[in-house]
Design a protein around this motif. Structure first.
Motif, mmCIF file in Angstrom:
data_model
loop_
_atom_site.group_PDB
_atom_site.id
_atom_site.type_symbol
_atom_site.label_atom_id
_atom_site.label_comp_id
_atom_site.label_asym_id
_atom_site.label_seq_id
_atom_site.Cartn_x
_atom_site.Cartn_y
_atom_site.Cartn_z
ATOM 1 N N ILE A 295 1.222 -41.786 -9.457
ATOM 2 C CA ILE A 295 -0.095 -41.768 -10.095
ATOM 3 C C ILE A 295 0.121 -41.891 -11.593
ATOM 4 O O ILE A 295 0.797 -41.066 -12.205
ATOM 5 C CB ILE A 295 -0.855 -40.474 -9.763
ATOM 6 N N ASN A 296 -0.448 -42.914 -12.198
ATOM 7 C CA ASN A 296 -0.185 -43.213 -13.605
ATOM 8 C C ASN A 296 -1.237 -42.687 -14.574
ATOM 9 O O ASN A 296 -0.937 -42.441 -15.744
ATOM 10 C CB ASN A 296 -0.054 -44.725 -13.799
ATOM 11 N N SER A 297 -2.493 -42.549 -14.118
ATOM 12 C CA SER A 297 -3.571 -42.214 -15.043
ATOM 13 C C SER A 297 -4.751 -41.621 -14.286
ATOM 14 O O SER A 297 -4.974 -41.926 -13.112
ATOM 15 C CB SER A 297 -3.995 -43.480 -15.801
ATOM 16 N N ILE A 298 -5.510 -40.768 -14.985
ATOM 17 C CA ILE A 298 -6.704 -40.114 -14.436
ATOM 18 C C ILE A 298 -7.781 -40.120 -15.516
ATOM 19 O O ILE A 298 -7.492 -39.874 -16.683
ATOM 20 C CB ILE A 298 -6.417 -38.644 -14.040
ATOM 21 N N ASP A 299 -9.042 -40.381 -15.123
ATOM 22 C CA ASP A 299 -10.141 -40.280 -16.078
ATOM 23 C C ASP A 299 -11.420 -39.888 -15.351
ATOM 24 O O ASP A 299 -11.617 -40.238 -14.185
ATOM 25 C CB ASP A 299 -10.360 -41.595 -16.825
ATOM 26 N N TYR A 300 -12.283 -39.148 -16.044
ATOM 27 C CA TYR A 300 -13.556 -38.703 -15.485
ATOM 28 C C TYR A 300 -14.674 -39.668 -15.841
ATOM 29 O O TYR A 300 -14.632 -40.339 -16.883
ATOM 30 C CB TYR A 300 -13.915 -37.314 -16.024
ATOM 31 N N SER A 301 -15.685 -39.691 -14.979
ATOM 32 C CA SER A 301 -16.898 -40.446 -15.278
ATOM 33 C C SER A 301 -17.645 -39.755 -16.415
ATOM 34 O O SER A 301 -17.477 -38.553 -16.637
ATOM 35 C CB SER A 301 -17.791 -40.528 -14.042
ATOM 36 N N PRO A 302 -18.470 -40.494 -17.152
ATOM 37 C CA PRO A 302 -19.200 -39.894 -18.280
ATOM 38 C C PRO A 302 -20.062 -38.695 -17.892
ATOM 39 O O PRO A 302 -20.217 -37.759 -18.681
ATOM 40 C CB PRO A 302 -20.065 -41.057 -18.786
ATOM 41 N N ASP A 303 -20.602 -38.689 -16.662
ATOM 42 C CA ASP A 303 -21.423 -37.555 -16.237
ATOM 43 C C ASP A 303 -20.602 -36.433 -15.605
ATOM 44 O O ASP A 303 -21.148 -35.385 -15.242
ATOM 45 C CB ASP A 303 -22.529 -38.006 -15.272
ATOM 46 N N GLY A 304 -19.290 -36.625 -15.468
ATOM 47 C CA GLY A 304 -18.414 -35.593 -14.947
ATOM 48 C C GLY A 304 -18.485 -35.373 -13.453
ATOM 49 O O GLY A 304 -17.819 -34.476 -12.918
ATOM 50 N N LYS A 305 -19.245 -36.195 -12.735
ATOM 51 C CA LYS A 305 -19.425 -35.991 -11.295
ATOM 52 C C LYS A 305 -18.328 -36.630 -10.449
ATOM 53 O O LYS A 305 -18.144 -36.283 -9.290
ATOM 54 C CB LYS A 305 -20.794 -36.535 -10.861
ATOM 55 N N ARG A 306 -17.625 -37.561 -11.047
ATOM 56 C CA ARG A 306 -16.553 -38.248 -10.341
ATOM 57 C C ARG A 306 -15.362 -38.424 -11.268
ATOM 58 O O ARG A 306 -15.472 -38.295 -12.476
ATOM 59 C CB ARG A 306 -17.033 -39.626 -9.842
ATOM 60 N N PHE A 307 -14.234 -38.727 -10.672
ATOM 61 C CA PHE A 307 -13.078 -39.116 -11.480
ATOM 62 C C PHE A 307 -12.340 -40.228 -10.762
ATOM 63 O O PHE A 307 -12.570 -40.499 -9.576
ATOM 64 C CB PHE A 307 -12.161 -37.923 -11.792
ATOM 65 N N VAL A 308 -11.458 -40.881 -11.499
ATOM 66 C CA VAL A 308 -10.740 -42.034 -10.972
ATOM 67 C C VAL A 308 -9.252 -41.873 -11.239
ATOM 68 O O VAL A 308 -8.842 -41.297 -12.249
ATOM 69 C CB VAL A 308 -11.310 -43.339 -11.596
ATOM 70 N N THR A 309 -8.442 -42.339 -10.293
ATOM 71 C CA THR A 309 -6.989 -42.344 -10.461
ATOM 72 C C THR A 309 -6.489 -43.771 -10.263
ATOM 73 O O THR A 309 -7.122 -44.586 -9.590
ATOM 74 C CB THR A 309 -6.298 -41.437 -9.428
ATOM 75 N N CYS A 310 -5.342 -44.069 -10.858
ATOM 76 C CA CYS A 310 -4.715 -45.369 -10.613
ATOM 77 C C CYS A 310 -3.231 -45.163 -10.396
ATOM 78 O O CYS A 310 -2.658 -44.152 -10.805
ATOM 79 C CB CYS A 310 -4.986 -46.349 -11.741
ATOM 80 N N SER A 311 -2.608 -46.139 -9.757
ATOM 81 C CA SER A 311 -1.261 -45.887 -9.243
ATOM 82 C C SER A 311 -0.368 -47.114 -9.268
ATOM 83 O O SER A 311 -0.829 -48.265 -9.337
ATOM 84 C CB SER A 311 -1.381 -45.372 -7.799
ATOM 85 N N MET A 312 0.909 -46.833 -9.146
ATOM 86 C CA MET A 312 1.911 -47.871 -8.971
ATOM 87 C C MET A 312 1.723 -48.594 -7.635
ATOM 88 O O MET A 312 2.290 -49.666 -7.415
ATOM 89 C CB MET A 312 3.313 -47.252 -9.054
#
Length: 303
Positions: free
Chosen positions: A226-243
């Motif tokens: 897992i390379n990176s994590i970020d939250y949605s602007p409203d904080g209700k969701r988040f996203v991950t990205c990967s190798m």
């Protein structure tokens, strides 16, 4: 039901793209990577990239400083460059130990730089000089996060640990034996209640920052790092990205997987996805990859 629409693909980088960074405008962001290019993109004008600056070596990390409209860029094996966005000129530079630099965070009047030599360099942003060198491991510091509520600096290391430092004294407060491999990604929830960590072991872990970082949840989130994590602007969701070439969308309350964005289903990236940014511009998701492209995604909630 949640649908994904691919809005655009930005191209122009000549090597792997390693990092993305917000700007002072919702519709603009920066990218950088192996070609040493620092490029500004406009989500309102797809695929029109503006070269801000270029350095001689690869870039893994940069940070935008809104007070001066400057971008702080860490050039691997060389050092720190501060670029004025308006003039596209280098304001100043600072030589660093020749190693790789994996992350930079700016908080108040301090910049924190994560080094491959195991050192976190603390720089005074007003006087532009070293304030402290924090050495808590022989292994690389891979990622950083700031918790202003608890006044803590949090660092993920290649020794598989997360280390918690006092943000004022820089004293080591806590060591978490977090993963079975290097910790590549850290992100606090918008309310700073939880710390999310992603690792080379493909696990996503959720830590209770209000309860001495007690483990709240563990998810086998990807098939590779897992390379990176970020939250949605409203904080209700988040996203991950990967190798593993995918971007995944999660519910921030239940931590349930909502959507997988990949090549087979959505014409996603063909190689490792290195950074993901959930922008404030129409809540579009931006991802960059070893495939030298940047993709822009829109989530659509269907009843």
């Amino acid at each position: 039901m949640l649908k994904v629409e691919k809005l655009d693909t930005f191209s122009g980088h000549r090597d792997c793209i390693y990092t993305l960074e917000r700007s002072g405008e919702k519709h603009r962001f920066f990218s950088a990577g192996g070609d040493g290019f620092i490029v500004r993109w406009n989500l309102q004008k797809p695929d029109v990239g503006e070269l801000i600056a270029r350095v001689g070596h690869s870039i893994y990390a940069m940070a935008y400083q809104p007070e001066n409209n400057q971008i702080w860029v860490i050039e691997n094996s060389e050092g720190l460059h501060i670029i004025d966005i308006d003039t596209k000129k280098e304001v100043t530079s600072l030589k660093l130990v020749p190693t790789n630099y994996f992350d930079i965070k700016i908080y108040q009047n301090q910049a924190f730089i994560a080094g491959g030599d195991g050192v976190i360099s603390v720089i005074d942003t007003n006087e532009f000089k070293f304030k402290k060198h924090i050495k808590a491991s022989e292994n690389s510091v891979r990622c950083l996060a700031i918790n202003p509520v608890e006044r803590e600096l949090v660092a993920g290391y290649s020794d598989n640990t997360i280390k918690i430092f006092d943000l004022l004294s820089f004293e080591l407060k806590n060591v978490i034996l977090a993963h079975t491999n290097s910790v590549f990604a850290l992100k606090f929830s918008p309310d700073f209640r939880f710390l999310l960590s992603g690792s080379r072991d493909a696990r996503l872990k959720i830590w209770d920052s209000e309860n001495a970082y007690k483990l709240e949840n563990e998810i086998v989130a990807h098939t590779f790092a897992i390379n990176s994590i970020d939250y949605s602007p409203d904080g209700k969701r988040f996203v991950t990205c990967s190798m593993d070439k995918s971007v995944k969308v999660w519910d921030a309350h239940s931590f349930k997987l909502l959507k997988v964005i990949d090549r087979a289903r959505h014409a996603g990236h063909g190689t490792s996805v290195n950074k993901v940014l959930w922008s404030d511009y129409h809540e579009q998701i931006v991802s960059c990859s070893d495939d030298r492209t940047i993709s822009v995604w829109q989530l659509i909630d269907e009843i």
